[in-house]
Design a protein around this motif. Structure first.
Motif, mmCIF file in Angstrom:
data_model
loop_
_atom_site.group_PDB
_atom_site.id
_atom_site.type_symbol
_atom_site.label_atom_id
_atom_site.label_comp_id
_atom_site.label_asym_id
_atom_site.label_seq_id
_atom_site.Cartn_x
_atom_site.Cartn_y
_atom_site.Cartn_z
ATOM 1 N N LEU A 49 3.199 6.360 -12.218
ATOM 2 C CA LEU A 49 2.280 5.686 -11.576
ATOM 3 C C LEU A 49 1.198 6.412 -10.879
ATOM 4 C CD1 LEU A 49 4.781 2.938 -10.313
ATOM 5 C CD2 LEU A 49 2.954 2.468 -11.850
ATOM 6 N N ARG A 82 -1.609 -5.127 -18.642
ATOM 7 C CA ARG A 82 -0.402 -5.560 -19.354
ATOM 8 C C ARG A 82 -0.445 -4.417 -20.503
ATOM 9 N NH1 ARG A 82 3.558 -7.882 -17.699
ATOM 10 N NH2 ARG A 82 2.900 -9.648 -16.081
ATOM 11 N N SER A 135 11.726 -5.240 -7.947
ATOM 12 C CA SER A 135 10.881 -4.202 -8.904
ATOM 13 C C SER A 135 9.974 -3.487 -8.089
ATOM 14 C CB SER A 135 10.219 -5.264 -10.001
ATOM 15 O OG SER A 135 9.335 -5.975 -9.306
ATOM 16 N N PHE A 151 -0.905 -1.372 -15.731
ATOM 17 C CA PHE A 151 0.173 -2.346 -15.525
ATOM 18 C C PHE A 151 -0.562 -3.792 -15.364
ATOM 19 C CE2 PHE A 151 2.321 -5.295 -12.789
ATOM 20 C CZ PHE A 151 3.428 -5.322 -13.293
ATOM 21 N N ASN A 183 7.456 -1.959 -5.077
ATOM 22 C CA ASN A 183 6.170 -2.390 -4.527
ATOM 23 C C ASN A 183 5.295 -3.359 -5.390
ATOM 24 O OD1 ASN A 183 4.088 -2.534 -2.647
ATOM 25 N ND2 ASN A 183 2.801 -1.136 -3.897
ATOM 26 N N ASP A 184 4.942 -4.513 -5.012
ATOM 27 C CA ASP A 184 4.151 -5.431 -5.736
ATOM 28 C C ASP A 184 2.524 -4.702 -6.359
ATOM 29 O OD1 ASP A 184 2.297 -7.322 -6.730
ATOM 30 O OD2 ASP A 184 3.690 -8.777 -6.043
ATOM 31 N N LEU A 185 2.512 -4.364 -7.275
ATOM 32 C CA LEU A 185 1.304 -3.701 -7.572
ATOM 33 C C LEU A 185 0.052 -4.142 -7.297
ATOM 34 C CD1 LEU A 185 2.876 -1.923 -10.840
ATOM 35 C CD2 LEU A 185 2.561 -0.880 -8.593
ATOM 36 N N GLU A 187 8.835 8.046 -1.971
ATOM 37 C CA GLU A 187 8.852 7.669 -0.513
ATOM 38 C C GLU A 187 10.336 7.334 0.105
ATOM 39 O OE1 GLU A 187 10.064 5.027 -2.477
ATOM 40 O OE2 GLU A 187 7.866 4.744 -3.131
ATOM 41 N N TYR A 192 17.127 -9.853 -10.995
ATOM 42 C CA TYR A 192 16.535 -8.411 -10.528
ATOM 43 C C TYR A 192 16.941 -8.095 -9.034
ATOM 44 C CZ TYR A 192 13.833 -5.591 -13.750
ATOM 45 O OH TYR A 192 13.486 -4.957 -14.712
ATOM 46 N N LYS A 206 4.176 -1.124 -19.600
ATOM 47 C CA LYS A 206 5.530 -1.638 -18.947
ATOM 48 C C LYS A 206 6.410 -0.476 -18.863
ATOM 49 C CE LYS A 206 5.949 -6.222 -19.100
ATOM 50 N NZ LYS A 206 6.442 -7.644 -19.649
ATOM 51 N N LEU A 207 7.121 -0.497 -17.594
ATOM 52 C CA LEU A 207 7.979 0.627 -17.379
ATOM 53 C C LEU A 207 9.367 0.644 -18.149
ATOM 54 C CD1 LEU A 207 7.081 0.891 -13.826
ATOM 55 C CD2 LEU A 207 6.253 2.437 -15.282
ATOM 56 N N ALA A 241 11.039 -15.134 -9.833
ATOM 57 C CA ALA A 241 9.926 -15.033 -10.950
ATOM 58 C C ALA A 241 8.863 -13.450 -10.839
ATOM 59 C CB ALA A 241 8.784 -16.258 -10.853
ATOM 60 N N LYS A 242 9.089 -12.798 -9.785
ATOM 61 C CA LYS A 242 8.038 -11.531 -9.858
ATOM 62 C C LYS A 242 9.217 -10.626 -9.665
ATOM 63 C CE LYS A 242 3.968 -13.366 -10.201
ATOM 64 N NZ LYS A 242 3.238 -13.199 -11.318
ATOM 65 N N LYS A 243 10.329 -10.756 -10.139
ATOM 66 C CA LYS A 243 11.462 -9.613 -10.018
ATOM 67 C C LYS A 243 11.615 -9.150 -8.730
ATOM 68 C CE LYS A 243 11.616 -10.238 -14.623
ATOM 69 N NZ LYS A 243 12.934 -10.903 -15.090
ATOM 70 N N GLY A 296 11.463 1.776 -7.700
ATOM 71 C CA GLY A 296 10.434 2.196 -7.083
ATOM 72 C C GLY A 296 11.291 2.202 -5.453
ATOM 73 N N ILE A 297 10.632 1.796 -4.391
ATOM 74 C CA ILE A 297 11.119 1.795 -3.205
ATOM 75 C C ILE A 297 12.442 1.335 -2.888
ATOM 76 C CG2 ILE A 297 9.737 -0.112 -2.429
ATOM 77 C CD1 ILE A 297 9.230 1.490 0.279
#
Ligand SMILES: CCCCC/C=C/CC(=O)SCCNC(=O)CCNC(=O)[C@H](O)C(C)(C)COP(=O)(O)OP(=O)(O)OC[C@H]1O[C@@H](n2cnc3c(N)ncnc32)[C@H](O)[C@@H]1OP(=O)(O)O
Length: 393
Positions: free
Chosen positions: A274, A389, A197, A386, A199-201, A279, A194, A392-393, A158-160, A247-248
């Motif tokens: 960002l 909202r 996505s 982000f 690091n959880d921001l 990294e 997915y 969005k990338l 649900a959070k990719k 990202g990572i």
């Protein structure tokens, strides 16, 4: 030739089955005397081996054999068989590899191994959690072992599959366990549409008592430990990229041995957007893999690559049609997992070892630069944007 191979296999199996069975040289427990198995536990385990419902395979039988010998006779004390005496030489090698492990520790390791084998042969699940592995703290990571493959699955669809702080810790623990378990290959993949996505921001919004500075310090330390685990991972490490990666989750791909991707995957490192910097050793691995200007386009300008582009740049090993992705990739990995594990481990060592020192230095530098970046206005504004909202990338 086939007849010879068959005869050899039959002799090999019966040779091992005729002897009491046994642990990996890796993963041997070092326990205090109070925790060691009794002679009675050991005798029970020896009887239990004969009752196993499934053949545990030659690799495991060899481990059981070596531990049994160590537990009953101590360190290997017989002359090495000749080169052509394949079976006895392999058994001797396994026993000899246990070195000066005490009889008591060998007994304990034998009992532990048999108990894991009994548990897994009784398990009804086709993809059972590894019996010897502490399961992750949260449901966001699922670790399973089957067919010689340990799979670490990001499980926050649900959070990719964004990585929470707990997930970084759980992945570190899962990799450490996988490096010592009996699997030949380790896989990282994602649940849902997915792969990950990144690091959880929202990790950045949980400010500790020490404020932003302390948050950046501890995140940099965790990042460094996390990436170090990938640098040092001793077995073949495969990414099964089941969807877009950000990202990572993209940068650490340079530390994997093989990367399989669905044609639905994309690869995006929006660090400048960002206010952050690369990294996962990507500042070193990406220019090496794809050349400096292609790497710059990704790492400085955040150019998103399709799976085909990533494959053409060498970041991805092979791209599969989404419809057959899972079937094709897992069939291939199952076949690879039957290859001799020690040969694969040693080959990986030769390929990777000369780079390790460099990679650790790069990781340290990237983590330290990010520690500063995370405290910058550019980064704070991008994360706030982000979260509100706006972007969005
Ligand atoms: C120890 C610390 C180490 C730190 C190491 C540093 C690493 C650097 C990076 O990894 S940088 C990359 C960071 N990731 C991102 O910037 C991605 C942000 N997410 C997006 O841009 C989009 O969500 C998307 C493009 C990934 C997917 O867009 P889509 O429209 O398909 O889906 P939603 O946006 O509706 O997403 C569904 C819900 O998931 C939440 N979510 C997705 N990604 C993240 C994330 N990285 N962090 C936090 N939350 C994320 C999203 O907010 C939705 O939540 P909601 O349903 O509650 O609204």
């Amino acid at each position: 030739m086939a007849g010879l191979a068959g005869r050899f296999a039959r002799r090999w199996c019966s040779g091992l089955l005729g002897s009491p069975l046994q642990v990996p040289a890796l993963g041997l427990h070092v326990l205090g005397p109070a925790m060691l198995a009794s002679q009675k536990d050991f005798n029970n385990a020896v009887s239990q081996v004969k009752l196993l419902k499934e053949d545990p395979g030659n690799e495991v039988k060899l481990k059981l054999y070596a531990l049994y010998k160590q537990a009953t006779e101590g360190p290997c004390n017989v002359p090495k068989p000749g080169m052509l005496d394949f079976i006895n030489k392999t058994k001797w090698d396994a026993w000899n590899a246990l070195g000066s492990l005490s009889k008591e520790a060998a007994r304990q390791n034998y009992v532990d191994l048999v108990s894991r084998l009994s548990a897994s042969s009784e398990s009804p699940s086709p993809e059972a959690p590894a019996a010897d592995r502490k399961q992750p703290e949260s449901d966001s990571l699922v670790v399973t072992s089957e067919d010689g493959i340990t799979t670490i699955r990001l499980n926050r669809p649900a959070k990719k599959n964004a990585l929470t702080t707990q997930m970084y810790h759980d992945i570190i623990a899962a990799l450490q366990a996988a490096s010592k378990d009996e699997s030949a290959i380790t896989v990282l993949t994602g649940s849902g549409d997915y792969y990950c996505s990144g690091n959880d921001l929202t990790n950045f919004t949980h400010l500790p008592a020490g404020g932003l500075e302390e948050m950046a310090r501890s995140a940099a330390a965790l990042l460094r430990d996390f990436v170090n685990c990938f640098i040092d991972f001793p077995k073949p490490l495969v990414a099964v990229v089941n969807g877009p990666a950000v990202g990572i989750s993209v940068t650490i791909l340079g530390l994997f041995d093989v990367v399989y991707a669905t044609d639905r995957a994309s690869f995006h490192t929006p660090f400048s957007h960002l206010g952050q910097s690369p990294e996962g050793c990507s500042s070193y691995t990406f220019p090496k893999i794809m050349g400096s200007s292609k790497a710059a386009e990704m790492l400085l300008f955040g150019k998103k690559l399709t799976a085909q582009e990533a494959c053409a740049q060498g970041l991805v090993t092979e791209v599969f049609p989404d419809g057959t992705f899972q079937k094709e990739v897992w069939a291939r990995l199952k076949a690879y997992s039957k290859l001799p594990p020690n040969a694969m481990r040693i080959s990986k060592q030769i390929i990777r070892n000369r780079e390790k020192e460099k990679l650790h230095a790069v990781n340290a530098e990237e983590s330290s630069v990010l520690r500063e970046r995370w405290q910058s206005d550019e980064c704070m504004n991008a994360i706030a944007s982000f979260l509100s909202r706006k972007a969005k990338l």
